[in-house]
Write a protein that holds these residues in place. Structure first.
Motif, PDB file in Angstrom:
ATOM      1  N   MET A   1       0.868  -1.167   0.000  1.00 25.68           N
ATOM      2  CA  MET A   1       0.000   0.000   0.000  1.00 25.68           C
ATOM      3  C   MET A   1       0.902   1.213   0.000  1.00 25.68           C
ATOM      4  O   MET A   1       1.617   1.452   0.968  1.00 25.68           O
ATOM      5  N   ALA A   2       0.891   1.934  -1.078  1.00 25.25           N
ATOM      6  CA  ALA A   2       1.776   3.086  -1.186  1.00 25.25           C
ATOM      7  C   ALA A   2       1.143   4.160  -2.046  1.00 25.25           C
ATOM      8  O   ALA A   2       1.576   4.411  -3.155  1.00 25.25           O
ATOM      9  N   PRO A   3       0.106   4.784  -1.511  1.00 22.85           N
ATOM     10  CA  PRO A   3      -0.625   5.764  -2.312  1.00 22.85           C
ATOM     11  C   PRO A   3       0.199   7.010  -2.604  1.00 22.85           C
ATOM     12  O   PRO A   3      -0.179   7.823  -3.431  1.00 22.85           O
TER      13      PRO A   3
ATOM     14  N   PRO B   1       3.447   5.840  -9.237  1.00 21.90           N
ATOM     15  CA  PRO B   1       3.082   4.504  -9.732  1.00 21.90           C
ATOM     16  C   PRO B   1       4.123   3.887 -10.648  1.00 21.90           C
ATOM     17  O   PRO B   1       4.445   2.698 -10.515  1.00 21.90           O
TER      18      PRO B   1
ATOM     19  N   LEU C   1       7.078   2.765  -8.686  1.00 23.03           N
ATOM     20  CA  LEU C   1       6.734   1.606  -7.874  1.00 23.03           C
ATOM     21  C   LEU C   1       6.707   0.342  -8.727  1.00 23.03           C
ATOM     22  O   LEU C   1       7.287  -0.683  -8.368  1.00 23.03           O
TER      23      LEU C   1
ATOM     24  N   MET D   1      -2.090  -5.142  -4.378  1.00 21.75           N
ATOM     25  CA  MET D   1      -1.898  -3.722  -4.117  1.00 21.75           C
ATOM     26  C   MET D   1      -3.188  -3.133  -3.580  1.00 21.75           C
ATOM     27  O   MET D   1      -4.260  -3.331  -4.148  1.00 21.75           O
TER      28      MET D   1
ATOM     29  N   ASN E   1      -5.191   0.219  -2.862  1.00 22.69           N
ATOM     30  CA  ASN E   1      -5.260   1.644  -3.187  1.00 22.69           C
ATOM     31  C   ASN E   1      -3.966   2.164  -3.786  1.00 22.69           C
ATOM     32  O   ASN E   1      -3.488   3.220  -3.399  1.00 22.69           O
ATOM     33  N   THR E   2      -3.448   1.388  -4.669  1.00 22.13           N
ATOM     34  CA  THR E   2      -2.171   1.752  -5.247  1.00 22.13           C
ATOM     35  C   THR E   2      -2.275   1.514  -6.743  1.00 22.13           C
ATOM     36  O   THR E   2      -2.552   0.393  -7.157  1.00 22.13           O
TER      37      THR E   2
ATOM     38  N   THR F   1      -5.346  -6.147  -7.492  1.00 27.29           N
ATOM     39  CA  THR F   1      -5.523  -4.860  -6.831  1.00 27.29           C
ATOM     40  C   THR F   1      -6.828  -4.841  -6.052  1.00 27.29           C
ATOM     41  O   THR F   1      -7.779  -5.557  -6.366  1.00 27.29           O
TER      42      THR F   1
ATOM     43  N   ARG G   1      -9.153  -1.751  -4.562  1.00 27.55           N
ATOM     44  CA  ARG G   1      -9.240  -0.301  -4.470  1.00 27.55           C
ATOM     45  C   ARG G   1     -10.536   0.132  -3.824  1.00 27.55           C
ATOM     46  O   ARG G   1     -11.585  -0.472  -4.030  1.00 27.55           O
TER      47      ARG G   1
ATOM     48  N   ASN H   1      -0.710  12.262  -3.083  1.00 30.15           N
ATOM     49  CA  ASN H   1      -1.336  11.033  -2.597  1.00 30.15           C
ATOM     50  C   ASN H   1      -2.529  10.718  -3.476  1.00 30.15           C
ATOM     51  O   ASN H   1      -3.405  11.563  -3.681  1.00 30.15           O
ATOM     52  N   SER H   2      -2.559   9.500  -3.985  1.00 32.98           N
ATOM     53  CA  SER H   2      -3.597   9.202  -4.970  1.00 32.98           C
ATOM     54  C   SER H   2      -4.986   9.148  -4.336  1.00 32.98           C
ATOM     55  O   SER H   2      -5.975   9.530  -4.960  1.00 32.98           O
TER      56      SER H   2
END
Lengths: 327, 327
Positions: free
Chosen positions: A123-125, A129, A132, A144, A146-147, A155, A157, A188-189
Motif C-alpha cells: 500500500m503506497a498511495p 506509480p 513503484l 496492491m 489503493n495503489t 488490486t 481499491r 497522494n492518490s
DNA sequence: TGCCCCTCTGTAATCGGTTACGTAGATCCG
DNA sequence: CGGATCTACGTAACCGATTACAGAGGGGCA
C-alpha cells in the motif's frame, strides 16, 4: 545450550535425517516404530524445526510481507488487524516492513523481504506509480491496496471518487451551498481521487474553497484557522479523512461554531473514533480490506495459475451528528 | 522469470560466487574493477539477495518475533506501532504471530518463528506464567511485556497496582465514597494487579462492589446495566481499562446519569479515544513501551553478554472531564 | 635470481532442512 | 525356487547465501 537440529534427533533415534524428516512431517512410508522413536527423540531434545532452513528448501515461507507507508493513524492498524486475522487463520505470518517517504526506503523495504515471504501486500498511495511498478519484484504474487500500479498483481481499491461524491451530495442535500474541502497531500492518490469526487458532485458554478492538509489532525485545525482568518463564509466542511475532520471539529467548536447548525462536517474513512464523536463519514472498513487482501494473496500463492483480480470496494455513507442533528 | 541467484550474477560477471558476495557486501579485498563488473551484472539481472538463505548462513535474521494475545483493541496496535518504529529505525523487521486463547496456540506461535527471528517480544498476560516459561525457547533473547515469566529474559512491566491506587485515590479526593470497580478477566495478570491496587487504596471498611468484565466495551455497558438493575447506589466507577469505561460511559448517559456530577468515571490505558471523550484515565503509553521493548531486545541481540533487565514503568494519572468538570 | 609477502580470487564446506534415487529385505506369485 | 513388487530406510544433492582456506600472480628486497 543451543537448539537441537534434525541431525541431533537422527543420531538419538539411530535413524537417518531423511527418516526424521519423514516421520515428523507425516509422510506415508515410515514404520510406526520408527516414527515413535523419532518423536520420542525429538521431544527429549526439545527439537523445533528451523523455519528458515525449512523455507529455504521448500521455497515456501508461509509468511506474507506487508509494505505500508507508515504505521501512524488508526487507519493502518486496522489494515494490519484484518491482514493478520486472515493470515493467521490460514497459517501464515505477517512480516511488517514500513516505509518512510522517499523511494530509497521503498526499495530497501522490498529488497529486505525477498526470500522471506511468499507474497506481498503493498500500500503506497504516495509513491509514483511508475517508479513503484519498476521496483516491485516480478516474481512474487502481490496485492496492491489503493495503489495504482498493477503489473501482474491483484488490486484492491476503494472507490474514493464515488465516496467523495456521495458525501458531497449529502451535504448539498441538507441544504449546504458553501462547502469547503480540506484535501490531502497532492502527491497522494487517495487524496486526489477524493478531491475529484468532490468537484464532480458540485454544481458547475458553485464557489469552491479547497485547502491542502496532510491527513493529520493538526492540519485539519490549521485549515479551519486559515478559513476563519480569511473570513471565508462557509456552512459545510468536507475533510479528505477523519483525522483532519476531527482537527477541524475541535477548531470549529473553539471558534464557537455550532455543529451541525452553523457548519456541517464530514470526514472519510470511518476510523473507530468517528463513531464516538458522531462524525458523518464514509465507511471504508480497512480491517475488511486487509482481510480480503490476505485472502486474495494467499489464494494466488497457493494456486500459481490464478489470474490477478481487480476489486473495487464501494464504501458506504454513514450519516451521523456532525451533519444531521441526532434524535 | 524466476529471480536471479548469486550464481547467475557470478556467471555473468565471470567471477566466483565468493567474489560476488564480497563485492556486494563491501568486503575489503576486492579489486575495484571486479566490484564494478559484479555490480553491473547484479543490476542487469535485477539481483536481490535471498534474505532467507542469507540469514541461514549468517545465523542472523534481522527480524524480531512479536507474540501478542490478539490484535484487537487500540492497545495492541499501539504496541506494534512502537515496536515497529524502533525496529525499522535499527534495520529490523517485525514478524507478527498472534495467539488465540489456549496453550496450543502459544506453542504453535513460538515454534513457527524459530529460525526466523533473532529475538522475541512476548506479551501474554492471560497465560499461566509457569506454562509459558516452560515453552519459551531458552536460546533466544526475549523481552516480556507485562508478563510474569522471566527466566533469562528482560521484562518490561507497567505498574498496574500503583496506577490503580492513584486513580482510586483521585476518586476519593474528589469526594466519592461509593466506588464500583469493573475488573478485567480474573486470569489476566494486568486485571488482577489493577484490582489489587484498587483495594489497597480504599479505606478499610469502604463498601466495595466489584463486577467482572472482559476488557471489551460491551462488557462495560453490561456491568452498568447490572448495577442499575440491582439498584446499587454508586457515585464513581473505575473500570480496569478504557474500553470498558467507554461502554460504561454510554450506558450511564443512556440511563440519564450526569458525568461527572452524578457519577465520576475513570478508565485505564489512555487509548487515543480517551482524550477525545475526555476520559480520566491512567496513561500507559503503549507505543513507548513497544519502543523500549524493541530497543532492549535489539541491544541484547547485538551484544550477547547483556544482562537481562527489569524495567517498571510508572504510568501517569490523566485527569479529564469524566471526573472533574472541565473549564 | 630467489624468497617472502601482499592482494585478489576461487574451491568447497557450511547453515538446517527436504527429497530424488537407490537398495536391502520381505512378500507374493507363477 | 526365481523374479517381480512393495515397504522402509539411507545417501547425497539441493535450496542460496557466507567464508575459511588455499593458491595464483605481482612487487619488493637481499
Amino acid at each position: 545450550m543451543t537448539q537441537a537440529t534434525i541431525r541431533d534427533v537422527a543420531r538419538r533415534a539411530a535413524v537417518s535425517v531423511a527418516s526424521v524428516s519423514r516421520a515428523l512431517n507425516g509422510a506415508a512410508n515410515v514404520h510406526p516404530d520408527t516414527r515413535a522413536r523419532v518423536i520420542a527423540a525429538a521431544d527429549a531434545l526439545g527439537y523445533v524445526p528451523h523455519a528458515g532452513a525449512r523455507s529455504l528448501s521448500l521455497a515456501r515461507s508461509h509468511a506474507i510481507g506487508v509494505v505500508l507507508p507508515d504505521l501512524h493513524g488508526e487507519f493502518f492498524s486496522e489494515i494490519i488487524r484484518g491482514l493478520d486475522r486472515e493470515a493467521s487463520a490460514r497459517g501464515y505470518h505477517l512480516l511488517l516492513s514500513n516505509i518512510q517517504d522517499g523511494r530509497d526506503h521503498v526499495i530497501q523495504a522490498l529488497r529486505a523481504v525477498r526470500g522471506r515471504v511468499d507474497g506481498l501486500v503493498v500500500m503506497a498511495p504516495h509513491v509514483d506509480p511508475a517508479a513503484l511498478a519498476a521496483m516491485l519484484p516480478g516474481s512474487l504474487p502481490k496485492v496492491m491496496i489503493n495503489t495504482p500500479a498493477s503489473k501482474g498483481g491483484s488490486t484492491l481499491r476503494v472507490d474514493n471518487r464515488g465516496g467523495a461524491e456521495a458525501i458531497t451530495r449529502h451535504l448539498l442535500d441538507i441544504g449546504r451551498r458553501h462547502i469547503v474541502h480540506i484535501a490531502g497531500p497532492a502527491n497522494n492518490s487517495d487524496a486526489r481521487e477524493r478531491y475529484e469526487g468532490f468537484k464532480a458532485a458540485l454544481p458547475q458554478r458553485a464557489d469552491v474553497h479547497v485547502l491542502e492538509g496532510d491527513f493529520t489532525e493538526p492540519s485539519g485545525a490549521a485549515a479551519i484557522a486559515e478559513l476563519l482568518a480569511r473570513k471565508v463564509p462557509f456552512d459545510a466542511v468536507f475533510a479528505a479523512n477523519d483525522m483532519m475532520a476531527l482537527g477541524a471539529l475541535q477548531a470549529l467548536r473553539e471558534a464557537g461554531r455550532r455543529i451541525p447548525e452553523d457548519v456541517a462536517l464530514a470526514g472519510f474513512d470511518d476510523v473507530p473514533l468517528a463513531r464516538y464523536l458522531s462524525l458523518t463519514t464514509i465507511r471504508v472498513h480497512m480491517a475488511d480490506i486487509g482481510t480480503r487482501a490476505a485472502a486474495r494473496l494467499i489464494a494466488s500463492v497457493e494456486a500459481k495459475d490464478e489470474e490477478p483480480t481487480d476489486e473495487l470496494i464501494v464504501p458506504a455513507l454513514i450519516v451521523r451528528g456532525t451533519t444531521v442533528r441526532e434524535p
